[in-house]
Design a protein around this motif. Structure first.
Motif, PDB file in Angstrom:
ATOM      1  N   TRP A  39       0.812  -1.228   0.000  1.00 33.21           N
ATOM      2  CA  TRP A  39       0.000   0.000   0.000  1.00 33.21           C
ATOM      3  C   TRP A  39       0.840   1.269   0.000  1.00 33.21           C
ATOM      4  O   TRP A  39       0.325   2.336  -0.380  1.00 33.21           O
ATOM      5  N   VAL A  57       2.328  -0.451  -5.547  1.00 35.41           N
ATOM      6  CA  VAL A  57       0.952  -0.039  -5.851  1.00 35.41           C
ATOM      7  C   VAL A  57       0.692  -0.115  -7.347  1.00 35.41           C
ATOM      8  O   VAL A  57      -0.374  -0.576  -7.786  1.00 35.41           O
ATOM      9  N   LYS A  58       1.650   0.292  -8.147  1.00 29.94           N
ATOM     10  CA  LYS A  58       1.470   0.273  -9.606  1.00 29.94           C
ATOM     11  C   LYS A  58       1.230  -1.138 -10.142  1.00 29.94           C
ATOM     12  O   LYS A  58       0.638  -1.306 -11.197  1.00 29.94           O
ATOM     13  N   TRP A  84      -2.917  -1.704  -8.517  1.00 33.69           N
ATOM     14  CA  TRP A  84      -3.948  -0.667  -8.450  1.00 33.69           C
ATOM     15  C   TRP A  84      -4.849  -0.727  -9.677  1.00 33.69           C
ATOM     16  O   TRP A  84      -4.377  -0.613 -10.795  1.00 33.69           O
ATOM     17  N   SER A  87      -1.759   0.781 -13.795  1.00 29.40           N
ATOM     18  CA  SER A  87      -1.498   2.014 -13.052  1.00 29.40           C
ATOM     19  C   SER A  87      -0.142   2.548 -13.487  1.00 29.40           C
ATOM     20  O   SER A  87       0.882   2.244 -12.891  1.00 29.40           O
ATOM     21  N   CYS A  89       2.068   6.654 -10.135  1.00 32.00           N
ATOM     22  CA  CYS A  89       1.717   6.621  -8.721  1.00 32.00           C
ATOM     23  C   CYS A  89       2.785   7.378  -7.938  1.00 32.00           C
ATOM     24  O   CYS A  89       3.974   7.091  -8.081  1.00 32.00           O
ATOM     25  N   TRP A 106     -12.429  -3.087  -6.294  1.00 33.65           N
ATOM     26  CA  TRP A 106     -11.503  -3.332  -5.197  1.00 33.65           C
ATOM     27  C   TRP A 106     -11.141  -4.810  -5.127  1.00 33.65           C
ATOM     28  O   TRP A 106      -9.975  -5.174  -4.964  1.00 33.65           O
ATOM     29  N   SER A 146      -8.720  -5.698  -7.747  1.00 31.74           N
ATOM     30  CA  SER A 146      -7.411  -5.139  -7.389  1.00 31.74           C
ATOM     31  C   SER A 146      -6.724  -6.009  -6.342  1.00 31.74           C
ATOM     32  O   SER A 146      -5.519  -6.265  -6.425  1.00 31.74           O
TER      33      SER A 146
END
Length: 169
Positions: free
Chosen positions: A38, A44-45, A48, A55, A58, A158, A161
């Motif tokens: 997170w 994250v990329k 996400w 993504s 970021c 979500w 993801s």
């Protein structure tokens, strides 16, 4: 509230319109690893956005008062941006962050300008709790402020993801 069993250790809470959207997911990884997923831009990329989304951008300042700015690129090439400010950061335990649609510079925009249906507030709140359970992590994100008609599509996004997150762990 009624709990609905999902796949691979995930449950979703059936919501009344005023309730936040809550998902509980158990990962076969320690909280430190989930925390990094997170708070590290490169991590994250990797996860996400729902299936078929990437993504490409970021930026994260993972500290109270810090900001995030991330994009999701759909299969049609359209990018949707979101931004927020970290309100609470308890390493490996909790993240509380605002969530708003934005342009690529981080300026908050109306959801309608981002092509989203529904009556969205300009700022939502996301709280992610991490709880260690015998070497695994129970992760519980709570997304507050979603329009009632968007809760199910957002829950699906979500969940997809988090499937991607699970694959990188």
């Amino acid at each position: 509230m009624e709990k609905v069993k999902e796949h691979s250790g995930e449950t979703a809470t059936a919501n009344r319109p005023s309730d936040p959207m809550v998902i509980t997911r158990v990962f076969d990884a320690r909280p430190e690893r989930i925390w990094r997923a997170w708070t590290d831009e490169n991590e994250v990329k990797k996860w996400w956005g729902p299936n078929d989304y990437s993504s490409p951008s970021c930026n994260i300042e993972a500290r109270v008062g810090g900001r995030f700015l991330a994009s999701m690129r759909g299969p049609d090439g359209k990018e949707t941006w979101s931004t927020g400010t970290y309100k609470e950061m308890v390493p490996n335990r909790r993240i509380v962050v605002t969530d708003s649609f934005s342009d690529e510079k981080g300026n908050v925009i109306d959801a309608a300008d981002a092509g989203m249906p529904g009556d969205w507030p300009r700022e939502l709140l996301v709280t992610i709790d991490f709880e260690e359970q015998q070497g695994k992590t129970k992760m519980t994100p709570r997304h507050e402020g979603l329009p009632a008609e968007m809760k199910e599509p957002c829950r699906q996004g979500w969940s997809q993801s988090f499937d991607k997150m699970d694959a990188i762990l």
